[in-house]
Scaffold this active site. Structure first.
Site, PDB file in Angstrom:
ATOM      1  N   THR A  87      30.453  33.832  40.909  1.00  0.00           N
ATOM      2  CA  THR A  87      31.729  34.256  40.340  1.00  0.00           C
ATOM      3  C   THR A  87      32.454  32.994  39.864  1.00  0.00           C
ATOM      4  O   THR A  87      32.231  31.907  40.403  1.00  0.00           O
ATOM      5  CB  THR A  87      32.619  34.955  41.370  1.00  0.00           C
ATOM      6  OG1 THR A  87      32.857  34.030  42.426  1.00  0.00           O
ATOM      7  CG2 THR A  87      31.975  36.189  41.930  1.00  0.00           C
TER       8      THR A  87
ATOM      9  N   GLU B 199      30.429  41.091  41.723  1.00  0.00           N
ATOM     10  CA  GLU B 199      30.061  41.619  43.043  1.00  0.00           C
ATOM     11  C   GLU B 199      29.577  43.059  42.995  1.00  0.00           C
ATOM     12  O   GLU B 199      29.055  43.579  43.974  1.00  0.00           O
ATOM     13  CB  GLU B 199      31.270  41.549  43.985  1.00  0.00           C
ATOM     14  CG  GLU B 199      31.646  40.151  44.442  1.00  0.00           C
ATOM     15  CD  GLU B 199      32.563  39.402  43.483  1.00  0.00           C
ATOM     16  OE1 GLU B 199      32.633  39.782  42.288  1.00  0.00           O
ATOM     17  OE2 GLU B 199      33.208  38.433  43.914  1.00  0.00           O
TER      18      GLU B 199
ATOM     19  N   LYS C 205      56.455  41.068  42.439  1.00  0.00           N
ATOM     20  CA  LYS C 205      57.201  41.817  43.448  1.00  0.00           C
ATOM     21  C   LYS C 205      58.688  41.631  43.190  1.00  0.00           C
ATOM     22  O   LYS C 205      59.260  40.592  43.475  1.00  0.00           O
ATOM     23  CB  LYS C 205      56.816  41.346  44.844  1.00  0.00           C
ATOM     24  CG  LYS C 205      55.366  41.686  45.120  1.00  0.00           C
ATOM     25  CD  LYS C 205      54.886  41.223  46.476  1.00  0.00           C
ATOM     26  CE  LYS C 205      53.429  41.601  46.626  1.00  0.00           C
ATOM     27  NZ  LYS C 205      52.561  40.515  47.037  1.00  0.00           N
TER      28      LYS C 205
ATOM     29  N   TRP D 191      56.864  46.948  42.858  1.00  0.00           N
ATOM     30  CA  TRP D 191      55.809  46.138  42.256  1.00  0.00           C
ATOM     31  C   TRP D 191      55.752  46.402  40.764  1.00  0.00           C
ATOM     32  O   TRP D 191      55.720  47.562  40.341  1.00  0.00           O
ATOM     33  CB  TRP D 191      54.442  46.495  42.871  1.00  0.00           C
ATOM     34  CG  TRP D 191      54.244  45.955  44.254  1.00  0.00           C
ATOM     35  CD1 TRP D 191      55.215  45.504  45.098  1.00  0.00           C
ATOM     36  CD2 TRP D 191      53.004  45.832  44.948  1.00  0.00           C
ATOM     37  NE1 TRP D 191      54.653  45.105  46.267  1.00  0.00           N
ATOM     38  CE2 TRP D 191      53.289  45.294  46.216  1.00  0.00           C
ATOM     39  CE3 TRP D 191      51.676  46.110  44.625  1.00  0.00           C
ATOM     40  CZ2 TRP D 191      52.308  45.043  47.163  1.00  0.00           C
ATOM     41  CZ3 TRP D 191      50.697  45.870  45.570  1.00  0.00           C
ATOM     42  CH2 TRP D 191      51.012  45.325  46.828  1.00  0.00           C
TER      43      TRP D 191
HETATM   44  P1  ADP Z   1      34.912  36.437  37.361  1.00  0.00           P
HETATM   45  O1  ADP Z   1      33.669  35.683  37.597  1.00  0.00           O
HETATM   46  O2  ADP Z   1      35.783  35.955  36.245  1.00  0.00           O
HETATM   47  O3  ADP Z   1      35.683  36.814  38.596  1.00  0.00           O
HETATM   48  P2  ADP Z   1      34.173  39.169  37.146  1.00  0.00           P
HETATM   49  O4  ADP Z   1      33.641  39.858  35.946  1.00  0.00           O
HETATM   50  O5  ADP Z   1      33.433  39.285  38.381  1.00  0.00           O
HETATM   51  O6  ADP Z   1      34.322  37.730  36.689  1.00  0.00           O
HETATM   52  O7  ADP Z   1      35.681  39.615  37.349  1.00  0.00           O
HETATM   53  C1  ADP Z   1      35.954  40.844  37.928  1.00  0.00           C
HETATM   54  C2  ADP Z   1      37.406  41.174  37.769  1.00  0.00           C
HETATM   55  O8  ADP Z   1      37.734  41.371  36.398  1.00  0.00           O
HETATM   56  C3  ADP Z   1      37.797  42.472  38.418  1.00  0.00           C
HETATM   57  O9  ADP Z   1      37.993  42.324  39.800  1.00  0.00           O
HETATM   58  C4  ADP Z   1      39.067  42.824  37.664  1.00  0.00           C
HETATM   59  O10 ADP Z   1      40.180  42.125  38.164  1.00  0.00           O
HETATM   60  C5  ADP Z   1      38.779  42.322  36.283  1.00  0.00           C
HETATM   61  N1  ADP Z   1      38.346  43.438  35.431  1.00  0.00           N
HETATM   62  C6  ADP Z   1      37.106  43.802  35.109  1.00  0.00           C
HETATM   63  N2  ADP Z   1      37.097  44.856  34.288  1.00  0.00           N
HETATM   64  C7  ADP Z   1      38.402  45.189  34.082  1.00  0.00           C
HETATM   65  C8  ADP Z   1      39.075  46.195  33.323  1.00  0.00           C
HETATM   66  N3  ADP Z   1      38.421  47.073  32.594  1.00  0.00           N
HETATM   67  N4  ADP Z   1      40.417  46.213  33.379  1.00  0.00           N
HETATM   68  C9  ADP Z   1      41.112  45.325  34.111  1.00  0.00           C
HETATM   69  N5  ADP Z   1      40.542  44.351  34.836  1.00  0.00           N
HETATM   70  C10 ADP Z   1      39.194  44.276  34.812  1.00  0.00           C
END
Ligand code: ADP
Length: 542
Positions: free
Chosen positions: A185, A330, A439, A444
């Site tokens: 990640t 994940e 917040k 929120w």
């Molecule tokens: P990184 O390695 O940048 O963390 P990931 O693809 O694993 O890459 O990131 C996952 C995160 O991306 C999610 O937990 C969420 O916060 C955000 N995310 C993914 N798809 C969406 C979506 N369609 N809308 C909003 N947030 C998203």
């Protein structure tokens, strides 16, 4: 009593063996790093993946060894996906957009034995070579004619290795829980953490991608995978495409609007997958030049929230259906998809888009719930929001080498770090990353909501919303926006625009304009950097 059914392992190699045999002539088209468009097919990819496995075997690669890739989307990368995992080793895709120190960290953490590199990234490796001492060799993904001049002494040529083999190789059979790939990640805080996929989880995930209510990938599709193969396995598309023999189209390094559009038209792309920032550039090019998509039927948008204005442009402006998807590294990554239901057929397009802006429903296999501060499950009423938790056969059970400790609760749920709602039809909507919510006075405010609405304001091309400390309300939203070139949009225009859709207490206290916004290595807004840049900002309302 156990069923009397053959116990055949679910292996990555079976995907490419299947398409090599049953969809042998279906094309895999790539914009090559060397320049020209390259065409191959599943028969050849299967054959060359086998040759690659033979070559790696001779280099001493064994079951479970990690083999890195630093490469764009292209046919050789696809051969590596199948060749490495197919022989029982682990394909470790490395995101070249990470900081060099992070790349060195993950290569060493993963203990990569060999690394495949696209020509573009040879200088990156050269700069890091002092720090990558455990790597036995770097395999440049090109032919002898294009091998670079380099001071790296352990440089090998991909084509020379592959072409030395005969491909007379049977994919080995092993336990389906054997690790097949590893993806770190991007780690906006702390070091990146590795998610280790299994053959079984990847094959199950592929079935899901191919279902109609997943991404509906089929043999009738020509798929443009703009989402990089170094980011959550290009959302599993290379595997799913092999499962059904779909044509694959890969853009290489050229992800600008004109190059993508040209490829879409030339290769009769029906399904394209990418993050909002890339689609923004593509749609900008299409608008400026008054172009139309002649074959594209649907697009998968994920990684960040797909803004309403973008969904409307695709659906209303171009007749392209949008599948808004949510997931994470994940989660392999598919968690939810925003397909519409039968009962939505007679709704107006506006009402249908009200649903499309949500992140969608779980696909079979994934379980999803939201919980409050006490850990109790919250109602699925579309209003209550809380921590989003997932579990399922393609969700991580813990990071590579135990980093981050236990990540599952006692019932096996993984906390995503996202906050959202789930409505009575099961549509989940992300309101924020838990660390990004604002917040304000006990309420929120969703930074994503405000960003989405701000993007609908004429003249705004990108917007980020962060919390700024406030003496009375704790925190209040600040919009940081990028204007369209030469546009005269002002702070007051943006606030006035937001007044039509947001409640008064959700309105940002201020709007500031910048030339560009910082992004993470996977194209998301880098809010840690914005919070740092604006840490001394005082709101006029404070
Ligand atoms: P990184 O390695 O940048 O963390 P990931 O693809 O694993 O890459 O990131 C996952 C995160 O991306 C999610 O937990 C969420 O916060 C955000 N995310 C993914 N798809 C969406 C979506 N369609 N809308 C909003 N947030 C998203």
């Amino acid at each position: 009593m156990l069923g009397l059914i053959q116990d055949r392992p679910l292996l990555i190699s079976s995907l490419i063996e299947y398409s090599g045999l049953n969809h042998g002539d279906v094309e895999i088209v790539s914009r090559s790093v060397e320049g020209p468009i390259h065409r191959t097919n599943y028969r050849n990819v299967n054959l060359r993946a086998k040759k690659l496995a033979q070559a790696l075997g001779k280099l001493g690669v064994e079951l479970g060894d990690r083999i890195g890739t630093i490469a764009w989307n292209g046919y050789r990368h696809m051969e590596i996906y199948f060749g490495v995992s197919g022989m029982g080793a682990v394909c470790h895709t490395i995101n070249p957009r990470l900081f060099p120190e992070q790349i060195a960290y993950i290569v060493n953490h993963a203990e990569d034995k060999y690394i495949f590199v696209d020509l573009t990234f040879v200088p990156l490796i050269e700069a890091l070579k002092e720090h990558l001492q455990n790597v036995k060799g770097f395999i440049v993904m090109t032919d002898e004619a294009h091998m670079p001049e380099s001071d790296l002494d352990n440089l090998l040529c991909y084509e020379t290795l592959v072409e030395a083999e005969d491909g007379d190789y049977a994919w080995p059979q092993f336990d389906e829980m054997t690790a097949c790939s590893l993806c770190y990640t991007s780690g906006t805080t702390g070091n990146p953490k590795g998610v280790l996929y299994a053959n079984r989880s990847t094959v199950l995930h592929s079935f899901c991608v191919c279902t109609n209510d997943g991404l509906g990938v089929s043999n009738r599709d020509s798929i443009l995978a703009v989402v990089p193969m170094f980011h959550a396995n290009a959302w599993g598309l290379p595997y799913a495409a092999a499962m059904c023999g779909a044509k694959m189209v890969m853009p290489g390094a050229a992800m600008d609007g004109p190059s993508l559009y040209e490829l879409m038209e030339a290769e009769e792309v029906t399904l394209a997958a990418g993050v909002p920032t890339i689609w923004m550039m593509l749609l900008g090019h299409v608008k400026e030049n008054n172009l139309k998509f002649s074959t594209m039927k649907r697009t998968v948008i994920g990684g960040s929230a797909a803004p309403r204005s973008m969904i409307e442009t695709f659906v209303d402006g171009h007749g392209v259906e949008v599948i808004h998807a949510w997931g994470m590294t994940e989660t392999s990554p598919l968690g939810t998809t925003g397909n519409l239901l039968k009962k939505h057929e007679n709704l107006s397009e506006k009402e249908r888009t009200d649903i499309r802006v949500k992140q969608g429903r779980v696909v079979f296999g994934v379980e999803l719930k939201i919980t409050g501060d006490d850990g109790e499950e919250l109602p699925r009423d579309g209003v209550a929001f809380g921590d989003l938790k997932v579990r399922g056969p393609w969700i991580t059970s813990g990071y590579f080498k135990g980093e981050g400790g236990d990540v599952l609760d006692e019932d096996g749920w993984f906390t995503t770090g996202d906050v959202g709602t789930i409505d009575p039809d099961g549509y989940m909507q992300i309101t924020d990353r838990s660390k990004d919510v604002i917040k304000s006075g006990g309420e929120w405010i969703s930074s994503i909501d405000v960003e989405n609405e701000a993007l609908g304001c004429p003249g705004i091309v990108e917007a980020a919303v962060i919390a700024i400390p406030h003496p009375k309300w704790d925190e209040r939203p600040l919009v940081i926006a990028v204007k369209e070139k030469d546009h005269s949009v002002t702070r007051d225009d943006v606030i006035k625009h937001l007044e039509s859709t947001l409640a008064k207490w959700q309105l940002p206290d201020d709007v500031v304009f910048v030339d560009e916004l910082p992004h993470t290595a996977t194209g998301k807004l880098l809010k840690t950097k914005l919070r740092e840049d604006f840490k001394d900002y005082t709101l006029t309302t404070a």
